[in-house]
Design a protein around this motif. Structure first.
Motif, PDB file in Angstrom:
ATOM      1  N   ALA A  71       0.853  -1.224   0.080  1.00 43.44           N
ATOM      2  CA  ALA A  71      -0.084   0.067   0.067  1.00 43.44           C
ATOM      3  C   ALA A  71       0.849   1.258  -0.049  1.00 43.44           C
ATOM      4  O   ALA A  71       0.391   2.230  -0.531  1.00 43.44           O
ATOM      5  CB  ALA A  71      -0.934  -0.033   1.351  1.00 43.44           C
ATOM      6  N   GLN A  72       1.884   1.038   0.802  1.00 36.93           N
ATOM      7  CA  GLN A  72       2.922   2.475   0.749  1.00 36.93           C
ATOM      8  C   GLN A  72       3.295   2.560  -0.658  1.00 36.93           C
ATOM      9  O   GLN A  72       3.753   3.885  -1.059  1.00 36.93           O
ATOM     10  CB  GLN A  72       3.892   2.269   2.075  1.00 36.93           C
ATOM     11  CG  GLN A  72       3.090   2.324   3.295  1.00 36.93           C
ATOM     12  CD  GLN A  72       3.892   1.885   4.304  1.00 36.93           C
ATOM     13  OE1 GLN A  72       4.990   1.361   4.227  1.00 36.93           O
ATOM     14  NE2 GLN A  72       3.621   2.077   5.608  1.00 36.93           N
ATOM     15  N   ARG A  73       3.887   1.645  -1.394  1.00 39.24           N
ATOM     16  CA  ARG A  73       4.447   1.936  -2.449  1.00 39.24           C
ATOM     17  C   ARG A  73       3.512   2.499  -3.662  1.00 39.24           C
ATOM     18  O   ARG A  73       3.936   3.025  -4.412  1.00 39.24           O
ATOM     19  CB  ARG A  73       5.005   0.329  -3.063  1.00 39.24           C
ATOM     20  CG  ARG A  73       6.276  -0.028  -2.329  1.00 39.24           C
ATOM     21  CD  ARG A  73       6.954  -1.304  -2.967  1.00 39.24           C
ATOM     22  NE  ARG A  73       8.245  -1.772  -2.532  1.00 39.24           N
ATOM     23  CZ  ARG A  73       9.251  -1.203  -3.042  1.00 39.24           C
ATOM     24  NH1 ARG A  73       9.386  -0.742  -4.158  1.00 39.24           N
ATOM     25  NH2 ARG A  73      10.560  -1.679  -2.479  1.00 39.24           N
ATOM     26  N   ALA A  74       2.283   1.822  -3.478  1.00 37.84           N
ATOM     27  CA  ALA A  74       1.054   2.497  -4.074  1.00 37.84           C
ATOM     28  C   ALA A  74       0.708   4.143  -4.023  1.00 37.84           C
ATOM     29  O   ALA A  74       0.500   4.836  -4.983  1.00 37.84           O
ATOM     30  CB  ALA A  74      -0.247   1.779  -3.935  1.00 37.84           C
ATOM     31  N   LEU A  75       1.007   4.474  -3.023  1.00 35.42           N
ATOM     32  CA  LEU A  75       1.233   6.038  -2.600  1.00 35.42           C
ATOM     33  C   LEU A  75       1.994   6.852  -3.796  1.00 35.42           C
ATOM     34  O   LEU A  75       1.779   7.866  -3.900  1.00 35.42           O
ATOM     35  CB  LEU A  75       1.642   6.309  -1.234  1.00 35.42           C
ATOM     36  CG  LEU A  75       0.821   5.788   0.025  1.00 35.42           C
ATOM     37  CD1 LEU A  75       1.429   5.994   1.147  1.00 35.42           C
ATOM     38  CD2 LEU A  75      -0.564   6.317  -0.086  1.00 35.42           C
TER      39      LEU A  75
END
Length: 155
Positions: free
Chosen positions: A78-82
């Motif tokens: 999810a953080q990489r998707a940011l």
């Protein structure tokens, strides 16, 4: 675990603590968090320069090596998707959950944003509640509002 160095940077939203490893930027902490300053104090000129340009409205994205060691599993995903949320735009927690192919994981996405070890550089401030309200932010609501206004004005 490796060796860390850290430096502090004064910004319009308060002091930031930048933690660097041999792999790159490992942590961005708000001074108000009382973040552990492990290892030696040492300048991180490239990160300091890029963050300074961002806060001055002259940089839209960062080009720094990132060390993701403080994130794993779904949170890391999810953080990489940011990083895919463009400068000056926002997404809801639900939209981000759908982006990582787990539409029921809205709360987990919220937790991933709340535990993001690299705020600002990995722009969790661009995620809002479905009703458009700010939601939480480790740096506080004033910092989140300031960052969103900066991006809107610079966009």
């Amino acid at each position: 675990m490796g060796t860390f160095t850290w430096s502090t940077l004064a910004t319009p939203i308060g002091e930031l603590v930048l933690v660097r490893s041999e792999l790159g930027l490992a942590r961005v902490a708000f001074g108000t968090e009382g973040a552990a300053r492990e290892g030696e104090e040492a300048a991180y000129p490239e990160a300091e320069k890029q963050l300074g340009e961002y806060f001055a409205g002259r940089r839209r994205e960062f080009d720094l090596p990132l060390d993701w060691r403080f994130s794993s599993g779904f949170r890391r995903e999810a953080q990489r998707a940011l990083l895919e949320i463009p400068f000056g735009q926002t997404r809801s927690y639900g939209e981000l959950a759908r982006q990582v192919d787990n539409s029921k994981a809205v709360r987990a996405v919220g937790t991933a944003c709340a535990t993001n070890p690299l705020p600002i550089v990995v722009p969790c401030h661009r995620v809002l509640r479905s009703d458009g309200s700010l939601g939480g932010y480790r740096g506080g609501p004033e910092a989140k509002r300031w960052l969103l206004e900066l991006e809107c004005a610079s966009g």
